[in-house]
Scaffold this active site. Structure first.
Site, PDB file in Angstrom:
ATOM      1  N   ASP A 132     -18.805  27.662  25.538  1.00 26.85           N
ATOM      2  CA  ASP A 132     -18.932  29.113  25.443  1.00 26.85           C
ATOM      3  C   ASP A 132     -17.692  29.832  25.951  1.00 26.85           C
ATOM      4  O   ASP A 132     -17.740  31.028  26.262  1.00 26.85           O
ATOM      5  CB  ASP A 132     -20.144  29.586  26.256  1.00 26.85           C
TER       6      ASP A 132
ATOM      7  N   ASP B 284     -33.839  26.933  33.999  1.00 27.71           N
ATOM      8  CA  ASP B 284     -34.241  25.553  34.276  1.00 27.71           C
ATOM      9  C   ASP B 284     -35.641  25.491  34.878  1.00 27.71           C
ATOM     10  O   ASP B 284     -36.486  24.704  34.446  1.00 27.71           O
ATOM     11  CB  ASP B 284     -33.221  24.881  35.201  1.00 27.71           C
TER      12      ASP B 284
END
Length: 540
Positions: A146, A299
């Protein structure tokens, strides 16, 4: 008795002086405003002591909640350590003729490496993933870049091409934008056709360096138990000795992995996924709805949704993966904001789902709500900040408010000893006092982040990538440049530090206790954080 009366006298004199000052000040105000100010002062005089006594009672309850949680987790993790059978899992036997060719009996594994402008560590992470011991035709390394820096993107692409030329199946993937940050990056990587053909997904952040046998030790655990969604390994740190900041972080992370993660795994096969150094069953990710960017704890979000569907997790502390700790205070504060704000927002969004989950027994729901979220994150953080940095300084002005010795000394001491259970004493015993002061001071920053998450304030979804250096120590000749620039002042920490300094000096002169022995060193730590005197300071 005489000493006790002397302890009341400074507080009474202060109240009289404040009342006289208000009387003089209100002379210039209209009669209605002056009367209102006097009313407020009288109300404060009547309510201050009862309010402080109520706060003491609240902190009593909170301190016992935190201590009970530490005792439970410590007992479970100690029992698990004693009872654990240390058996190294073996790779499934290879029968090339029956399986149809070399490596055919091994499941397909996708290794994802999300990264963002990781100039310092991209070679380390890509190289470690490509050296994993697993048949080349059953392994795909997916580099999800990214980066916004074109030069870094080109370097990462060239590194992938270099490993691809040596026979490793490396896929370089770059998105047009950073929508969803890490969650969006991982989700986009899972949409590729080759990713959908993989049974297991191992994820490593850009600074993680797994050993070659990582998959050989984790994947067999998933193969043995079809109800197992995640195998989480422990983190170890290549730069723990870089500075005092990284040493204190290591002490906190040791407790997290050795006690919290081990206890959750042993008690109910649930814990918060750490976001890296874990292997997921792809089916569990898909059934849980995939990655979601609604919080900065993507997460933990995925792990919680998977657990509510009945999936189980296992933590294996014997498997360690090298990684890097934030070495600058600015990077550490950003990380802690994300790690505190994200779970608070997630708890707010998922509380109803947790309570209503049909595949989870009631005792496991209780563990998730009460232990995992409320006590460990909200109550512990608020108590640590409020009791030590607000209530105790305020008590110096009100000696008639009593705090039992067991609450002021015994419980905090026991809690500290349990918190340091995961730390090797030979290595870090001399750092316990500054570590406790540091954790107390950081509780202010964490509690502020929790409030932002609970109320979904402006920074609730702020995502700042933690800067890495790529080495355990500064390169020769770079120390001076790394110490050139600081990032500003943190006024809230400076304000609390000044409050502790003033109350400590006041207690030293007028008090009849030993609060100043705590307040003065604690104020030093607040000032060290407020002026950014901890850690290293990177140049732009």
């Amino acid at each position: 008795m005489h000493h006790h009366a002397g302890g009341h006298r400074p507080a009474a004199m202060l109240a009289e002086a404040l009342a006289g000052g208000v009387d003089r000040l209100t002379v210039s105000f209209p009669p209605g405003v002056a009367a209102f100010l006097r009313l407020l002062l009288r109300a404060w005089g009547a309510l201050s002591v009862p309010l402080l006594r109520g706060a003491v009672m609240l902190c009593m309850a909170m301190s016992l909640m935190v201590l009970a949680e530490k005792v439970l987790l410590g007992s479970v993790s100690a029992a698990a350590k004693l009872l654990r059978r240390r058996r190294r899992p073996a790779i499934p036997p290879r029968d090339e003729e029956a399986a149809g060719g070399p490596g055919a009996c091994f499941p397909m594994v996708l290794v994802q490496i999300p990264m963002y402008n990781e100039r310092e560590v991209y070679q380390l992470s890509i190289g470690a993933a490509c050296r994993l011991t697993w048949p080349a035709d059953r392994l795909i390394v997916q580099v999800l870049d990214d980066s916004t820096d074109a030069a870094i993107k080109e370097l990462v692409r060239e590194e992938c091409e270099r490993w691809a030329g040596s026979g490793v199946d490396v896929r370089y993937e770059a998105r047009r934008d950073r929508a969803g940050h890490k969650a969006g990056n991982l989700s986009e990587g899972m949409r590729h056709a080759y990713a959908r053909g993989c049974e297991f997904v191992a994820i490593f952040d850009a600074d993680f360096q797994p050993s070659p046998d990582f998959l050989a030790r984790t994947v067999p655990l998933l193969l043995r138990d079809p109800g197992l969604a995640l195998v989480q390994a422990r983190w170890e740190f290549v730069n723990a000795d870089e500075c005092l900041l990284t040493r204190m972080q290591e002490m906190s992370m040791d407790y997290h992995f050795k006690v919290e993660q081990q206890a959750g795994s042993s008690l109910c096969n649930f814990f918060g996924y750490n976001g890296s150094a874990g292997v997921w069953r792809r089916q569990a990710i898909v059934e849980s709805g995939g990655w979601d960017d609604r919080t900065t704890a993507e997460d933990m979000d995925l792990a919680l949704r998977a657990a509510l569907l009945g999936w189980e997790f296992v933590y294996v502390g014997d498997i360690k993966v090298k990684s890097e700790l934030p070495s600058s205070l600015r990077a550490y504060r950003s990380q802690q904001h994300r790690w505190s704000c994200g779970p608070a927002l997630l708890f707010k969004k998922m509380l109803r789902e947790i309570v209503a989950a049909e595949r989870v027994p009631a005792w496991k729901k209780l563990y998730i709500v009460y232990n995992f979220f409320v006590t460990r994150r909200v109550v512990s953080t608020f108590f640590t900040f409020f009791f030590f940095s607000v209530l105790l300084p305020a008590k110096t002005l009100f000696p008639q408010v009593r705090i039992p010795a067991w609450q002021m000394v015994s419980v905090p001491t026991a809690t500290t000893l349990l918190n340091s259970a995961g730390t090797p004493w030979r290595r870090s015993a001399h750092l316990v006092v500054p570590w406790v002061a540091f954790e107390n001071a950081m509780a202010l920053h964490r509690f502020k982040a929790i409030l932002i998450g609970l109320f979904e304030a402006g920074r609730a979804n702020e995502w700042i990538v933690t800067r890495k250096s790529g080495n355990s120590r500064p390169a020769p000749g770079t120390e001076g440049r790394r110490l050139q620039r600081r990032c500003g002042l943190h006024w809230l920490e400076l304000l609390v530090g000044a409050l502790l300094l003033a109350s400590g000096c006041y207690d030293c002169v007028h008090g009849h206790g030993y609060f100043y022995l705590f307040a003065l060193p604690q104020s030093v730590m607040y000032f060290a954080i407020g002026f950014e005197l901890l850690g290293v300071h990177h140049t732009s």
